[in-house]
Design a protein around this motif. Structure first.
Motif, PDB file in Angstrom:
ATOM      1  N   PHE A   1       0.830  -1.203   0.000  1.00 62.03           N
ATOM      2  CA  PHE A   1       0.000   0.000   0.000  1.00 62.03           C
ATOM      3  C   PHE A   1       0.868   1.258   0.000  1.00 62.03           C
ATOM      4  N   ASP A   2       1.880   1.270   0.852  1.00 63.15           N
ATOM      5  CA  ASP A   2       2.782   2.431   0.909  1.00 63.15           C
ATOM      6  C   ASP A   2       3.488   2.643  -0.427  1.00 63.15           C
ATOM      7  N   ARG A   3       3.875   1.554  -1.088  1.00 62.51           N
ATOM      8  CA  ARG A   3       4.513   1.643  -2.406  1.00 62.51           C
ATOM      9  C   ARG A   3       3.549   2.237  -3.440  1.00 62.51           C
ATOM     10  N   ALA A   4       2.316   1.753  -3.425  1.00 62.70           N
ATOM     11  CA  ALA A   4       1.306   2.264  -4.361  1.00 62.70           C
ATOM     12  C   ALA A   4       1.045   3.752  -4.107  1.00 62.70           C
ATOM     13  N   ALA A   5       0.979   4.146  -2.853  1.00 65.12           N
ATOM     14  CA  ALA A   5       0.767   5.555  -2.510  1.00 65.12           C
ATOM     15  C   ALA A   5       1.960   6.401  -2.952  1.00 65.12           C
ATOM     16  N   ALA A   6       3.164   5.885  -2.769  1.00 59.83           N
ATOM     17  CA  ALA A   6       4.363   6.617  -3.203  1.00 59.83           C
ATOM     18  C   ALA A   6       4.386   6.771  -4.719  1.00 59.83           C
ATOM     19  N   ASN A   7       3.955   5.748  -5.436  1.00 54.50           N
ATOM     20  CA  ASN A   7       3.889   5.836  -6.902  1.00 54.50           C
ATOM     21  C   ASN A   7       2.885   6.903  -7.337  1.00 54.50           C
ATOM     22  N   ALA A   8       1.757   6.983  -6.654  1.00 53.49           N
ATOM     23  CA  ALA A   8       0.758   8.006  -6.982  1.00 53.49           C
ATOM     24  C   ALA A   8       1.311   9.397  -6.703  1.00 53.49           C
ATOM     25  N   LEU A   9       2.022   9.552  -5.605  1.00 54.95           N
ATOM     26  CA  LEU A   9       2.614  10.853  -5.281  1.00 54.95           C
ATOM     27  C   LEU A   9       3.663  11.243  -6.319  1.00 54.95           C
ATOM     28  N   THR A  10       4.491  10.291  -6.724  1.00 56.72           N
ATOM     29  CA  THR A  10       5.494  10.565  -7.757  1.00 56.72           C
ATOM     30  C   THR A  10       4.819  10.982  -9.063  1.00 56.72           C
ATOM     31  N   ALA A  11       3.754  10.285  -9.431  1.00 58.69           N
ATOM     32  CA  ALA A  11       3.023  10.623 -10.656  1.00 58.69           C
ATOM     33  C   ALA A  11       2.386  12.008 -10.538  1.00 58.69           C
ATOM     34  N   ALA A  12       1.885  12.349  -9.368  1.00 63.80           N
ATOM     35  CA  ALA A  12       1.292  13.677  -9.161  1.00 63.80           C
ATOM     36  C   ALA A  12       2.356  14.769  -9.274  1.00 63.80           C
ATOM     37  N   HIS A  13       3.538  14.513  -8.737  1.00 60.73           N
ATOM     38  CA  HIS A  13       4.646  15.481  -8.862  1.00 60.73           C
ATOM     39  C   HIS A  13       5.030  15.669 -10.338  1.00 60.73           C
ATOM     40  N   THR A  14       5.063  14.580 -11.081  1.00 57.69           N
ATOM     41  CA  THR A  14       5.383  14.667 -12.507  1.00 57.69           C
ATOM     42  C   THR A  14       4.331  15.498 -13.229  1.00 57.69           C
ATOM     43  N   LEU A  15       3.065  15.269 -12.896  1.00 54.33           N
ATOM     44  CA  LEU A  15       1.994  16.054 -13.500  1.00 54.33           C
ATOM     45  C   LEU A  15       2.165  17.529 -13.160  1.00 54.33           C
ATOM     46  N   ARG A  16       2.521  17.825 -11.938  1.00 54.07           N
ATOM     47  CA  ARG A  16       2.745  19.223 -11.535  1.00 54.07           C
ATOM     48  C   ARG A  16       3.860  19.844 -12.385  1.00 54.07           C
ATOM     49  N   THR A  17       4.931  19.111 -12.600  1.00 50.25           N
ATOM     50  CA  THR A  17       6.055  19.622 -13.390  1.00 50.25           C
ATOM     51  C   THR A  17       5.623  19.941 -14.817  1.00 50.25           C
ATOM     52  N   THR A  18       4.856  19.053 -15.427  1.00 46.45           N
ATOM     53  CA  THR A  18       4.428  19.268 -16.817  1.00 46.45           C
ATOM     54  C   THR A  18       3.428  20.414 -16.919  1.00 46.45           C
ATOM     55  N   VAL A  19       2.550  20.520 -15.929  1.00 47.18           N
ATOM     56  CA  VAL A  19       1.571  21.617 -15.909  1.00 47.18           C
ATOM     57  C   VAL A  19       2.294  22.949 -15.763  1.00 47.18           C
ATOM     58  N   ASN A  20       3.228  23.011 -14.827  1.00 45.04           N
ATOM     59  CA  ASN A  20       3.969  24.254 -14.610  1.00 45.04           C
ATOM     60  C   ASN A  20       4.780  24.663 -15.828  1.00 45.04           C
ATOM     61  N   ALA A  21       5.217  23.676 -16.611  1.00 40.94           N
ATOM     62  CA  ALA A  21       5.978  23.966 -17.834  1.00 40.94           C
ATOM     63  C   ALA A  21       5.055  24.369 -18.985  1.00 40.94           C
ATOM     64  N   GLY A  22       3.763  24.133 -18.823  1.00 45.47           N
ATOM     65  CA  GLY A  22       2.815  24.460 -19.884  1.00 45.47           C
ATOM     66  C   GLY A  22       2.884  23.508 -21.061  1.00 45.47           C
ATOM     67  N   ASP A  23       3.421  22.326 -20.847  1.00 49.03           N
ATOM     68  CA  ASP A  23       3.602  21.336 -21.909  1.00 49.03           C
ATOM     69  C   ASP A  23       2.365  20.427 -21.979  1.00 49.03           C
ATOM     70  N   ALA A  24       1.494  20.712 -22.945  1.00 50.75           N
ATOM     71  CA  ALA A  24       0.220  19.985 -23.051  1.00 50.75           C
ATOM     72  C   ALA A  24       0.421  18.504 -23.349  1.00 50.75           C
ATOM     73  N   ALA A  25       1.347  18.188 -24.246  1.00 46.02           N
ATOM     74  CA  ALA A  25       1.565  16.780 -24.605  1.00 46.02           C
ATOM     75  C   ALA A  25       2.116  15.994 -23.412  1.00 46.02           C
ATOM     76  N   ALA A  26       3.091  16.567 -22.728  1.00 46.33           N
ATOM     77  CA  ALA A  26       3.658  15.892 -21.557  1.00 46.33           C
ATOM     78  C   ALA A  26       2.634  15.806 -20.434  1.00 46.33           C
ATOM     79  N   THR A  27       1.781  16.821 -20.320  1.00 45.87           N
ATOM     80  CA  THR A  27       0.736  16.806 -19.301  1.00 45.87           C
ATOM     81  C   THR A  27      -0.248  15.674 -19.578  1.00 45.87           C
ATOM     82  N   ALA A  28      -0.597  15.466 -20.830  1.00 52.99           N
ATOM     83  CA  ALA A  28      -1.512  14.373 -21.185  1.00 52.99           C
ATOM     84  C   ALA A  28      -0.909  13.029 -20.781  1.00 52.99           C
ATOM     85  N   GLN A  29       0.383  12.851 -21.030  1.00 55.15           N
ATOM     86  CA  GLN A  29       1.044  11.600 -20.648  1.00 55.15           C
ATOM     87  C   GLN A  29       1.118  11.459 -19.127  1.00 55.15           C
TER      88      GLN A  29
END
Length: 147
Positions: free
Chosen positions: A100-128
């Motif tokens: 469970f902790d691993r799955a939660a950490a993976n979700a947090l990592t994915a959320a951080h990645t989404l934040r990075t792509t959103v902040n960069a304004g990169d629509a294609a990377a944000t979709a991924q």
């Protein structure tokens, strides 16, 4: 004899209040995590609309920030004893805590990645990144959430 009865009655009352308080606290924990998960779901739906429309992803910053904040301490939202009541949390959360902790950490990592792509304004990377976060959510739901 009468003072003993008063002491016993007081002790019983305090014990019942403590038990009731524990149940109340558990209900509060469950309600708070359900509310947070509903907000995450609403944010994901709103993000999907912008991603699908190929809109300006920079507008999604506050939504993604809320998701990151919620997931930053996600495992603590499932303390021991909070698996009963109005919840779909499966016992596997506590019997396979490392998973469970691993799955939660993976979700947090994915959320951080989404934040990075959103902040960069990169629509294609944000979709991924959005798809990856959805996958991380699903990877947690399957083994740890009942239907």
């Amino acid at each position: 004899m009468q003072s003993r009865l008063k002491v016993w009655t007081l002790a019983l009352g305090l014990g019942l209040a403590a038990i009731g308080g524990t149940a109340w606290a558990q209900a509060d924990i469950i309600a708070a995590r359900k509310d947070g998960l509903k907000r995450v779901g609403a944010n994901m739906e709103a993000i999907k609309l912008v991603v699908d429309a190929r809109g300006d992803v920079r507008t999604l910053g506050p939504r993604v920030d809320e998701i990151v904040t919620f997931f930053s301490d996600f495992p603590t939202r499932f303390p021991a004893g909070s698996g009963t009541g109005e919840t779909r949390a499966l016992p596997a959360i506590w019997t396979d805590r490392a998973g469970f902790d691993r799955a939660a950490a993976n979700a947090l990592t994915a959320a951080h990645t989404l934040r990075t792509t959103v902040n960069a304004g990169d629509a294609a990377a944000t979709a991924q990144a959005f798809q990856a976060l959805g996958g991380a959510c699903g990877a947690c739901h399957r083994p740890f959430r009942g239907r």
